[in-house]
Design an enzyme around this catalytic site. Structure first.
Site, short mmCIF file in Angstrom:
data_model
loop_
_atom_site.label_atom_id
_atom_site.label_comp_id
_atom_site.label_asym_id
_atom_site.label_seq_id
_atom_site.Cartn_x
_atom_site.Cartn_y
_atom_site.Cartn_z
N GLY A 93 140.17 12.17 30.10
CA GLY A 93 140.83 12.55 31.34
C GLY A 93 140.83 11.48 32.42
O GLY A 93 141.35 11.71 33.52
N GLN A 94 140.29 10.30 32.12
CA GLN A 94 140.25 9.24 33.14
C GLN A 94 141.65 8.71 33.40
O GLN A 94 142.36 8.32 32.47
CB GLN A 94 139.33 8.11 32.68
CG GLN A 94 139.12 7.02 33.73
CD GLN A 94 138.11 5.97 33.29
OE1 GLN A 94 137.66 5.95 32.14
NE2 GLN A 94 137.74 5.10 34.21
N THR A 95 142.07 8.74 34.67
CA THR A 95 143.41 8.23 35.01
C THR A 95 143.34 6.91 35.76
O THR A 95 144.33 6.18 35.79
CB THR A 95 144.19 9.26 35.86
OG1 THR A 95 143.44 9.54 37.04
CG2 THR A 95 144.44 10.55 35.09
N VAL A 96 142.22 6.62 36.40
CA VAL A 96 142.06 5.33 37.09
C VAL A 96 140.97 4.55 36.33
O VAL A 96 139.82 4.97 36.30
CB VAL A 96 141.65 5.52 38.57
CG1 VAL A 96 141.39 4.17 39.22
CG2 VAL A 96 142.73 6.28 39.33
N HIS A 100 134.33 5.78 38.34
CA HIS A 100 134.12 6.57 39.56
C HIS A 100 133.47 7.89 39.22
O HIS A 100 133.81 8.52 38.23
CB HIS A 100 135.44 6.79 40.32
CG HIS A 100 136.52 7.32 39.47
ND1 HIS A 100 137.21 6.55 38.55
CD2 HIS A 100 137.04 8.57 39.34
CE1 HIS A 100 138.10 7.29 37.93
NE2 HIS A 100 138.00 8.53 38.38
N HIS A 102 132.77 11.65 40.42
CA HIS A 102 133.30 12.68 41.32
C HIS A 102 132.15 13.55 41.83
O HIS A 102 131.31 14.00 41.05
CB HIS A 102 134.25 13.63 40.57
CG HIS A 102 135.52 13.01 40.08
ND1 HIS A 102 136.73 13.17 40.74
CD2 HIS A 102 135.79 12.24 38.99
CE1 HIS A 102 137.68 12.54 40.06
NE2 HIS A 102 137.14 11.97 39.00
P1 AMP Z 1 140.15 10.38 37.20
O1 AMP Z 1 141.22 11.27 36.66
O2 AMP Z 1 138.74 10.81 36.91
O3 AMP Z 1 140.39 8.94 36.81
O4 AMP Z 1 140.24 10.51 38.76
C1 AMP Z 1 141.03 9.73 39.59
C2 AMP Z 1 140.86 10.28 40.96
O5 AMP Z 1 141.17 9.27 41.89
C3 AMP Z 1 141.75 11.48 41.29
O6 AMP Z 1 140.94 12.57 41.73
C4 AMP Z 1 142.66 10.94 42.39
O7 AMP Z 1 143.00 11.92 43.34
C5 AMP Z 1 141.81 9.85 42.99
N1 AMP Z 1 142.51 8.74 43.66
C6 AMP Z 1 143.53 8.01 43.18
N2 AMP Z 1 143.85 7.02 44.05
C7 AMP Z 1 142.99 7.13 45.09
C8 AMP Z 1 142.81 6.40 46.30
N3 AMP Z 1 143.57 5.36 46.63
N4 AMP Z 1 141.83 6.81 47.15
C9 AMP Z 1 141.06 7.88 46.85
N5 AMP Z 1 141.17 8.59 45.72
C10 AMP Z 1 142.14 8.23 44.85
#
Ligand code: AMP
Ligand code: ZN
Length: 131
Positions: A93-96, A100, A102
């Site tokens: 589920g990692q999108t970034v 990080h 949560h």
């Molecule tokens: P994940 O799916 O675990 O990789 O989570 C990515 C998270 O990053 C999501 O909850 C997004 O809302 C959050 N996100 C993406 N871009 C930013 C940003 N520039 N500042 C703060 N949160 C962000």
């Protein structure tokens, strides 16, 4: 340790002025699309995708900030509990692709039945109490 920002990484692009807390190896911010009020992200300064690529000092730095973010959330939002989660890998589920953690504040009654919490990443097997 190199902290060269990665091009097109949204977390490397967050300016220091937007950080809510920091230490030598990590920082924390509020999630841009919060799951709940006070949803925070604890992020290592170094751009690496996986938690398992971090050195122990980075993990310690992140955990110190997790605690700091929790204290701030306690004061500002007075939640009843927290989910702490880390999606490691696209299939998880990692999108970034920049590590990080949560921190999601929870309130009594925010969902009808909170049992299982993070187990709901795999809904079929989440309700273990039904087995
Ligand atoms: P994940 O799916 O675990 O990789 O989570 C990515 C998270 O990053 C999501 O909850 C997004 O809302 C959050 N996100 C993406 N871009 C930013 C940003 N520039 N500042 C703060 N949160 C962000
Ligand atoms: Zn990055």
């Amino acid at each position: 340790m190199s902290t060269t920002p990665a091009p097109s990484c949204p977390f490397c692009a967050i300016p220091e002025s937007a950080w809510l807390g920091q230490n030598e190896l990590a920082f924390w911010v509020h999630d841009i699309a919060p799951s709940a009020p006070g949803h925070a992200l604890v992020i290592p300064r170094r751009h690496v995708a996986s938690f398992f690529e971090l050195v122990p000092e980075e993990r310690s730095g992140m955990l110190a900030l997790l605690n700091e973010a929790k204290i701030v959330a306690d004061e500002r939002y007075r939640p009843d509990g927290y989910n702490i989660g880390l999606n490691d890998g696209e299939v998880a589920g990692q999108t970034v692709p920049h590590v990080h953690l949560h921190l999601i504040p929870r309130r009594a009654g925010d969902v009808p039945d909170p049992r299982g919490g993070v187990r709901w990443v795999l809904p079929e097997t989440a309700p273990y109490w039904n087995r």
